[in-house]
Each structure stands twice: as C-alpha cells, then as structure tokens.
Design a protein around this motif. Structure first.
Motif, PDB file in Angstrom:
ATOM      1  N   ALA A  32       3.527   4.956  -7.340  1.00  0.00           N
ATOM      2  CA  ALA A  32       4.810   4.695  -6.683  1.00  0.00           C
ATOM      3  C   ALA A  32       5.383   5.969  -6.074  1.00  0.00           C
ATOM      4  O   ALA A  32       5.921   5.950  -4.948  1.00  0.00           O
ATOM      5  CB  ALA A  32       5.789   4.102  -7.692  1.00  0.00           C
ATOM      6  N   ALA A  33       5.268   7.085  -6.787  1.00  0.00           N
ATOM      7  CA  ALA A  33       5.788   8.348  -6.274  1.00  0.00           C
ATOM      8  C   ALA A  33       5.019   8.779  -5.032  1.00  0.00           C
ATOM      9  O   ALA A  33       5.616   9.266  -4.057  1.00  0.00           O
ATOM     10  CB  ALA A  33       5.710   9.420  -7.359  1.00  0.00           C
ATOM     11  N   LEU A  34       3.694   8.617  -5.053  1.00  0.00           N
ATOM     12  CA  LEU A  34       2.886   8.982  -3.885  1.00  0.00           C
ATOM     13  C   LEU A  34       3.228   8.092  -2.689  1.00  0.00           C
ATOM     14  O   LEU A  34       3.271   8.560  -1.538  1.00  0.00           O
ATOM     15  CB  LEU A  34       1.398   8.857  -4.226  1.00  0.00           C
ATOM     16  N   GLY A  74       3.206  20.295   5.361  1.00  0.00           N
ATOM     17  CA  GLY A  74       3.934  19.049   5.190  1.00  0.00           C
ATOM     18  C   GLY A  74       3.453  18.263   3.992  1.00  0.00           C
ATOM     19  O   GLY A  74       4.256  17.674   3.252  1.00  0.00           O
ATOM     20  N   GLU A  75       2.146  18.233   3.756  1.00  0.00           N
ATOM     21  CA  GLU A  75       1.601  17.508   2.602  1.00  0.00           C
ATOM     22  C   GLU A  75       2.026  18.173   1.292  1.00  0.00           C
ATOM     23  O   GLU A  75       2.282  17.482   0.294  1.00  0.00           O
ATOM     24  CB  GLU A  75       0.078  17.446   2.704  1.00  0.00           C
ATOM     25  N   LEU A 101       2.146   9.926   0.565  1.00  0.00           N
ATOM     26  CA  LEU A 101       0.941  10.682   0.218  1.00  0.00           C
ATOM     27  C   LEU A 101      -0.160   9.776  -0.326  1.00  0.00           C
ATOM     28  O   LEU A 101      -1.211  10.276  -0.739  1.00  0.00           O
ATOM     29  CB  LEU A 101       1.264  11.767  -0.828  1.00  0.00           C
ATOM     30  N   ASP A 102       0.094   8.469  -0.364  1.00  0.00           N
ATOM     31  CA  ASP A 102      -0.904   7.581  -0.952  1.00  0.00           C
ATOM     32  C   ASP A 102      -2.192   7.562  -0.138  1.00  0.00           C
ATOM     33  O   ASP A 102      -3.294   7.476  -0.688  1.00  0.00           O
ATOM     34  CB  ASP A 102      -0.350   6.164  -1.096  1.00  0.00           C
ATOM     35  N   ALA A 131      -4.056  10.718  -1.083  1.00  0.00           N
ATOM     36  CA  ALA A 131      -4.600  10.590  -2.434  1.00  0.00           C
ATOM     37  C   ALA A 131      -5.807   9.672  -2.461  1.00  0.00           C
ATOM     38  O   ALA A 131      -6.811   9.952  -3.135  1.00  0.00           O
ATOM     39  CB  ALA A 131      -3.508  10.078  -3.373  1.00  0.00           C
ATOM     40  N   ASN A 132      -5.729   8.563  -1.727  1.00  0.00           N
ATOM     41  CA  ASN A 132      -6.866   7.634  -1.701  1.00  0.00           C
ATOM     42  C   ASN A 132      -8.069   8.254  -1.007  1.00  0.00           C
ATOM     43  O   ASN A 132      -9.216   8.030  -1.402  1.00  0.00           O
ATOM     44  CB  ASN A 132      -6.462   6.343  -0.988  1.00  0.00           C
ATOM     45  N   ALA A 133      -7.820   9.033   0.051  1.00  0.00           N
ATOM     46  CA  ALA A 133      -8.927   9.663   0.766  1.00  0.00           C
ATOM     47  C   ALA A 133      -9.621  10.702  -0.098  1.00  0.00           C
ATOM     48  O   ALA A 133     -10.846  10.858  -0.059  1.00  0.00           O
ATOM     49  CB  ALA A 133      -8.411  10.292   2.063  1.00  0.00           C
TER      50      ALA A 133
END
Length: 590
Positions: free
Chosen positions: A484-486, A513-514, A491-492, A495-497
C-alpha cells in the motif's frame, strides 16, 4: 523507526541507546576506555600470570637437565638419571598445557575487551545528535570500528602478557643465577636495561608512525566513501581521472607509512638481538674460562661445578627470551594503543539526542497512537551549534495548529533544516521549549520521535530490496502495508520490476525522484506518524517530478500536521500558511 533516521546517521527509535543519552553534553570527559581500562577486564592479568608461570617452569627443567648432564660426565650410569629425564619430560608437558591455556585465555579476554570497546563506541555514536558538528565522518568511524579496532586483539593477547613476562621472568632467573655467581648476575644486570631503553626510544617513534598510518587509513576510507556516494556527480563533471589520481596518491602515501611502521618494527628486533647475543656470549665466555680454571672470581664459594655452570648457561638465553618475545610483538603495542585511542575518541560524549527526561520510557503510559494530529508550539527557542557562540535561533517562537500544513520559506543557510531537526527532537535546546501535542520535547523526545515521519531530500537507501527499504525491519509493517505504501508513492511499478533484486547502498540504481518516493513510502508505512517533517522534498528535481512528489506529499499529510522546509515558492504556496524565516527572525530579534 519513525523519524526517518535513514536521512541522518542516527537511529531514532524510542528506547534506543540514542534516545536514552544525556540531555546535554557539549564538551565532556571521555568514557573510561583506553589503555588503562583494558587491564581491568576479565582474563587480562590472569592470562599474563598463567603464561608467566609456564615460562618459570623452565627453571626446574633446566635444573634437572644440568644435574643429569653432570652425573653423566661424572661417570654415573643411565639408570641414575631416568627419574631426572622423566621429570624433564613431565614438566615440559605441563608447561606446554599451561602455556596453551594462557594463550587461549588471553585471546578470549582480548576479544571480550574489543567487544566492550566497540559497544561503548557504537553506543556513543548512536546517541550523538546529527546536528553535532563534532561528529566523526561515517567512513572514518566505520574504518576504526571494523578495521583498525582489530589491532586491539594482538595488543591485549600478545603484547600485554609478553610485557608482564618480561618484568617477572628475568627477575626470577636473576635471583637463581645470583645464588651461584654474582659475576654472571652483574653481566645480566648490565645487559638487560639497555634493551628496554633502546626499545622505548624506538617505540615512541613506532607509535607516532602507527598513529599516522591509522589517520591515513581513516582519511582514505572517508575520501573513498564520499567519492562513491557522489560517483554520478563525478562522472557528470568529468572528474573521474582527477579522483583516480587522488586515490593513487593516497594509496602511495599509505604504502609509505606502512613501510615506515615495518622498518621500525624490524629495527627494534635487531636492537634486541644485538644486546641479547652480547649478553649470552659474555656469560658463556665467563663460565667457560671459569670451568677451565682461568677465572677464579665471581662465585660465592669455590669453583662452579659442571652442573652449576651448565645451569647458568641454560638460564642465560631464557633470561633474554621474554625480552625477545616482547620485541616480536612490540609493533602490536604501537598499533594497539593507537587503535585504543581512536576508539576512545569515538566514545567521547558530544551533543546527545534529547531523551525522555529522568524517567525511563514506558510505551504503556505514552503510546504514540493516542496523540492524534499534534500541534507544535515553540516557546522562546534558543539554539547554537557546539563551539559556536552565535545562536542560530534566539528566543524564537512559532505556533502550528493540529492538522495544519506550514511551509518554512527561506534561502539556503537560513536555518530551515535546523528548525525541522529541533522540532524532531534531534538536538537539545540552549533555551526555551518545544511542545508537541502539549508535551515538552525536553522530557518526552524519545517517545514523540516515534510520532514523526521525516522526508528528507537525501534519504539513505540501504542495500536490499525496495520492500525491505520501506519496512526497515519493523514487525508491524507487513507485506500488505508495504504494498500500500509503495502504491501511494507510485513505486509499485519499480518494486515489481526489480522483484527481489537489491538496490545498491546509497540508492545506486534509483533516480532522485524514486529515492524521494521511497522516503514518502516509508512515511506512509509508519502508522504512528501524525507529524510529517519534509526537508526540501522537491530540490534538484525536474518540474514534472517535483509536482508529482508535492501532490503525493500533501495527499499523505491529510489528517496529519505537515511542516515543510523549502526555498521553492511554488511548493510553499500549496501549504495552509507560509512562514518566511527571514521576516520571522527579524520579528523575533525585535
């Protein structure tokens, strides 16, 4: 971890050693660590005593051996010396076991000592305020704790027992020799003091060279860490060759200083061998001519027997043996004492993080979730950096209502970041008070820091997955909370990549930025945080990224109190209220 300690080198979890430090200690006496404290640790003196006892067992061994040779020379059969040979063997076995036990005890004691010294140093570093100008560079601190501190082990495990043996064993041998021949005792007595005198002269120079080497190592590590952190900037400025030349120069300087330490170590060994060889040679010459009847003086009564002369000859090298051992580990003294001094400097108290007053923290009586949207009241706040007589703030007051968003506007160097750090309770005040939700930070800082989320312009990124950098090992932040935070920080997709692949230390592989989005995700995952402090969250970002970060920051701050330090008028305009620090300070001074 509530206030984002990852934007500063200080851990801010309530109940941490850092949170339980002293309220104020700008200049204080250092903790009792160093050369003196090591002698009081368990196993230190006992290990040296055990090794000295093992060395003294050579006296009865030499006596039995000389008696056996004397009887053989007198024509006695081998049957009369069997018990003597058995005694020599038995004492030798016991001596070996005792010496091994002493070495093992010395090593374990040295390891225990080093663990205690490291613990004291880390404790002192953890409770230091990030606003303390006397904080040691992180690269140098890491070098001292991880690399240089290892020199303490050979110093305590080898040098200190060797020094004790060099004090006790020669005296015992001198007494034995003196009972047989005062002439040989005088020879040993004259030769022995010359060795420590010359070794001390060499040792002073060795210590200075070792300290210079440790400083060089620490400086080189700090320089390398700094350049690694700014590697992208170095490449952008085409300064790779300049940096490489500087590293080569530092490496060459370190090599020269290391060779200087080794040269001095070899010199001390050469001095010892010279005087030890001269002493043994003089004893051998005297005993030989005395047994031949050419020298009739030097004994208390009559001529020495073969057994007595051989006993003296066997003890003469043993007289210098402890000094040889001391010389072999003499360089351990220089490096060890320099390392102890470096650890002592790390443990010196400076400006400590405020704690929870004089009472221990108890989560059952001060749970952060009960605070809600906190108000912030600064009352006549005065603050100055340690060693600087000019106050950054003097009798400064500010009121922020619960749930209000406030932008602290001002140019670089106007005190915005310092003001945020004081609100976060990262440094004690010189005057006045700061109230968070009606509670004084002077007495509840450690508890209230758990209710604060920090979004810094340069959040520290650990080597690990994106999810691990959000949860930070907090058991209450589960996988759903991280997801949820990502998602809230956009940033999800990143994170998935990346999946389970790790981010490099310091955020290698993430854009600016990230990295800011990751700081937002950390704040979103902190459910106890009701006050968000953002320090230049849009600095050095392009307009599109800056606008997106601002949108998500204000979305995260709904139902919370938000304080932003910025010099960006566009970002400040989004806040409920703008406080121009230059104008505010002018009113405060008036």
């Amino acid at each position: 971890m509530s206030v984002d300690a990852l934007s500063s080198p200080v851990a801010l979890r309530a109940g941490d050693p850092a949170a339980n430090g002293q309220v104020r200690a700008k200049t204080s006496e250092p903790d009792n660590i160093g050369v003196e404290s090591s002698s009081r640790l368990p196993g230190g003196r006992s290990a040296a005593l055990v090794q000295a006892v093992a060395a003294l067992l050579w006296l009865p061994q030499a006596a039995l051996l000389s008696i056996a040779v004397g009887r053989i020379a007198a024509g006695n059969g081998l049957s009369g010396i069997v018990w003597l040979a058995a005694g020599v063997l038995a004492i030798g076995v016991v001596r070996a076991f005792i010496d091994a036990a002493g070495n093992r005890l010395a090593f374990h004691g040295a390891r225990s000592t080093l663990a205690g010294l490291r613990r004291d140093a880390v404790f002192a570093l953890a409770r230091r305020s990030p606003l303390d100008p006397g904080r040691i560079a992180s690269g140098e601190a890491a070098s001292i704790l991880a690399e240089q501190a290892e020199a303490v082990v050979p110093y305590l495990a080898r040098f200190r027992p060797a020094r004790f043996k060099a004090t006790l064993v020669p005296l015992a041998i001198l007494v034995c020799v003196l009972s047989l021949s005062w002439a040989v005792a005088i020879v040993l007595l004259l030769a022995a003091p010359l060795i420590p005198v010359f070794m001390a002269l060499i040792g002073w120079r060795a210590k200075a060279a070792s300290e210079a080497q440790l400083v060089e190592v620490g400086g080189m590590n700090a320089f390398l860490l700094d350049r690694l952190r700014g590697l992208a900037t170095i490449r952008a400025l085409d300064a790779v060759d300049v940096t490489a030349k500087r590293l080569r120069a530092d490496a060459e300087s370190l090599r020269s200083r290391t060779m200087a330490v080794l040269r001095i170590a070899f010199l001390s060994s050469a001095v010892l061998e010279l005087f030890a060889a001269l002493g043994v040679a003089m004893v051998a010459v005297y005993v030989g001519f005395h047994l031949l009847g050419q020298l009739d003086f030097g004994t208390w009564s009559g001529r020495l027997s073969l057994s007595e002369g051989l006993f003296i000859l066997l003890l003469a090298p043993a007289f210098f043996e402890p000094l040889r051992e001391l010389s072999a580990v003499w360089h351990d003294r220089a490096a060890g004492e320099a390392s102890l001094e470096a650890l002592r400097k790390l443990a010196v108290k400076g400006v400590d993080l405020p704690r929870n007053g004089d009472k221990p923290h108890d989560d059952r009586t001060a749970f952060p979730g009960q605070i809600g949207m906190p108000s912030v009241h600064m009352r006549d706040v005065t603050f100055r950096y340690a060693g600087d007589g000019r106050p950054v703030f003097e009798r400064f007051s500010l009121d922020i209502a619960p749930g209000e968003s406030v932008a602290l506007l001002g140019p670089s160097g106007s005190g915005k970041s310092t003001l945020l750090a004081l609100i976060a309770g990262l440094a004690p005040l010189d005057g006045g008070d700061i109230l968070l939700a009606g509670k004084s930070m002077a007495t509840n800082a450690a508890t209230q820091r758990r209710c604060i989320a920090w979004v810094g312009q340069k959040p520290h990124i650990f080597a690990g997955t994106v999810g691990a950098n959000v949860s930070l090992g907090r058991p209450e932040v589960d996988a759903d909370a991280v997801a949820a935070a990502l998602h809230n920080a956009a940033l999800d997709t990143v994170a998935n990549a990346r999946g389970k692949s790790s981010i490099g230390e310091g955020g290698s592989g993430l854009s600016g930025g990230e990295a800011l989005r990751l700081a937002l995700a950390r704040a979103a995952a902190n459910f106890d945080a009701h006050l968000i402090l953002a320090d230049e969250p849009t600095a050095h970002l392009d307009d599109e990224t800056a606008n997106d970060i601002a949108d998500r920051l204000f979305a995260l701050a709904r139902g919370k109190t938000l304080v932003i330090a910025t010099h960006d008028p566009a970002l400040a305009a989004r806040a409920d209220r703008i406080i121009d620090l230059r104008t505010a300070f002018a009113r405060s001074d008036a």
